[in-house]
Write a protein that holds these residues in place. Sequence first.
Motif, PDB file in Angstrom:
ATOM      1  N   ASN A   1       0.801  -1.231   0.000  1.00  0.00           N
ATOM      2  CA  ASN A   1       0.000   0.000   0.000  1.00  0.00           C
ATOM      3  C   ASN A   1       0.834   1.281   0.000  1.00  0.00           C
ATOM      4  O   ASN A   1       0.572   2.212   0.759  1.00  0.00           O
ATOM      5  CB  ASN A   1      -0.927   0.013   1.224  1.00  0.00           C
ATOM      6  CG  ASN A   1      -1.795  -1.227   1.311  1.00  0.00           C
ATOM      7  OD1 ASN A   1      -2.336  -1.695   0.312  1.00  0.00           O
ATOM      8  ND2 ASN A   1      -1.910  -1.773   2.512  1.00  0.00           N
TER       9      ASN A   1
ATOM     10  N   LYS B   1       1.844   4.765  -0.468  1.00  0.00           N
ATOM     11  CA  LYS B   1       1.072   5.979  -0.731  1.00  0.00           C
ATOM     12  C   LYS B   1       1.717   6.826  -1.823  1.00  0.00           C
ATOM     13  O   LYS B   1       1.040   7.504  -2.583  1.00  0.00           O
ATOM     14  CB  LYS B   1       0.942   6.805   0.552  1.00  0.00           C
ATOM     15  CG  LYS B   1       0.203   6.096   1.672  1.00  0.00           C
ATOM     16  CD  LYS B   1      -1.226   5.768   1.286  1.00  0.00           C
ATOM     17  CE  LYS B   1      -1.970   5.116   2.440  1.00  0.00           C
ATOM     18  NZ  LYS B   1      -3.353   4.726   2.054  1.00  0.00           N
TER      19      LYS B   1
ATOM     20  N   ASN C   1      -1.767   4.418  -4.107  1.00  0.00           N
ATOM     21  CA  ASN C   1      -1.531   3.037  -3.671  1.00  0.00           C
ATOM     22  C   ASN C   1      -0.758   2.297  -4.755  1.00  0.00           C
ATOM     23  O   ASN C   1      -1.194   2.224  -5.896  1.00  0.00           O
ATOM     24  CB  ASN C   1      -2.863   2.331  -3.375  1.00  0.00           C
ATOM     25  CG  ASN C   1      -2.662   1.022  -2.646  1.00  0.00           C
ATOM     26  OD1 ASN C   1      -1.954   0.126  -3.112  1.00  0.00           O
ATOM     27  ND2 ASN C   1      -3.295   0.884  -1.488  1.00  0.00           N
TER      28      ASN C   1
ATOM     29  N   SER D   1     -10.233  -4.298  -3.429  1.00  0.00           N
ATOM     30  CA  SER D   1     -10.229  -2.833  -3.478  1.00  0.00           C
ATOM     31  C   SER D   1     -11.256  -2.337  -4.484  1.00  0.00           C
ATOM     32  O   SER D   1     -11.466  -2.935  -5.537  1.00  0.00           O
ATOM     33  CB  SER D   1      -8.836  -2.319  -3.840  1.00  0.00           C
ATOM     34  OG  SER D   1      -8.403  -2.889  -5.060  1.00  0.00           O
TER      35      SER D   1
END
Length: 277
Positions: free
Chosen positions: A136, A138, A160, A190
């Motif tokens: 994940n 950022k 992500n 997701s």
Amino acid sequence: QQQDIVGRVYEYFLSKFAIAEGKGKGEFYTPKSIVSLMVNIINPIDGKLYDPCCGTGGMFVQARQHLIEENLNTDNLLIFGQESQNKTWKLARINLLLQGFQNDNVKLGHESADTFSNDLHKNEKVDYVLANPPFNLKVWGRQGLEQDTRWKWGLPPQNNGNYAWLSLIIDKLDEKGKAAIVLANGSLTSSTKEEKSIREAAIEQNIEIEVLAVASSAAKEILNDYDVCMLGPQVSFMLNSFKQMAENTPIIVIPPHIYAMAKGVDCLTLALESLKK
């Protein structure tokens, strides 16, 4: 024998250092039981093996050990790896040297570098990929890479990096390549627009899908929030929310109580037997 002992001692301290640094979820060190499972499923016996975020080289070490256990020539496997953290990259070079790898068979690049912005193996196509990308991310560097040819099914989301890693890995594989990737659970369900579009595009193209989901409550110390996606010959990564659209997808779930009893060993047999059915 002395080299083997030194290599094992070094690997032991790498694992302890990873735990001490709070990186037990895989950014620095992937648990041996998980790597062994991945190696046994894709069975990298010859050709090119790649890891775009190789850390200290644990994936490569287990792949070589697999060849030794099968009495196969370890020189038949050519290693390609890349690591963005300079200290970790140096640890990987030392680790592979201590584990018995020949310099001519190891390609880790001339320096540490970010795989997204500076692919040190840009023109290579490989037979196998073993990877445990950072979960994940950022900030993964999408800006400036919007037109990159690696995004065959769509541009990954800005905030992500999971699907960016998947796309990068898929792009590296040759037509018959196989890959095993460790991913966070959220990658499978997701709901962002970009990730959903990528999943749908993959299914529409009849991409082969094999997912092994290890329950998060099984061995929390090393497996919390882990899924292991097995990419088949045509490459794939899909998931539970799309299994009705891909009815032939084998989804193997190892129950927590079985994993607790087996401590990873019998689970490997269970997974392999399930894949053969």
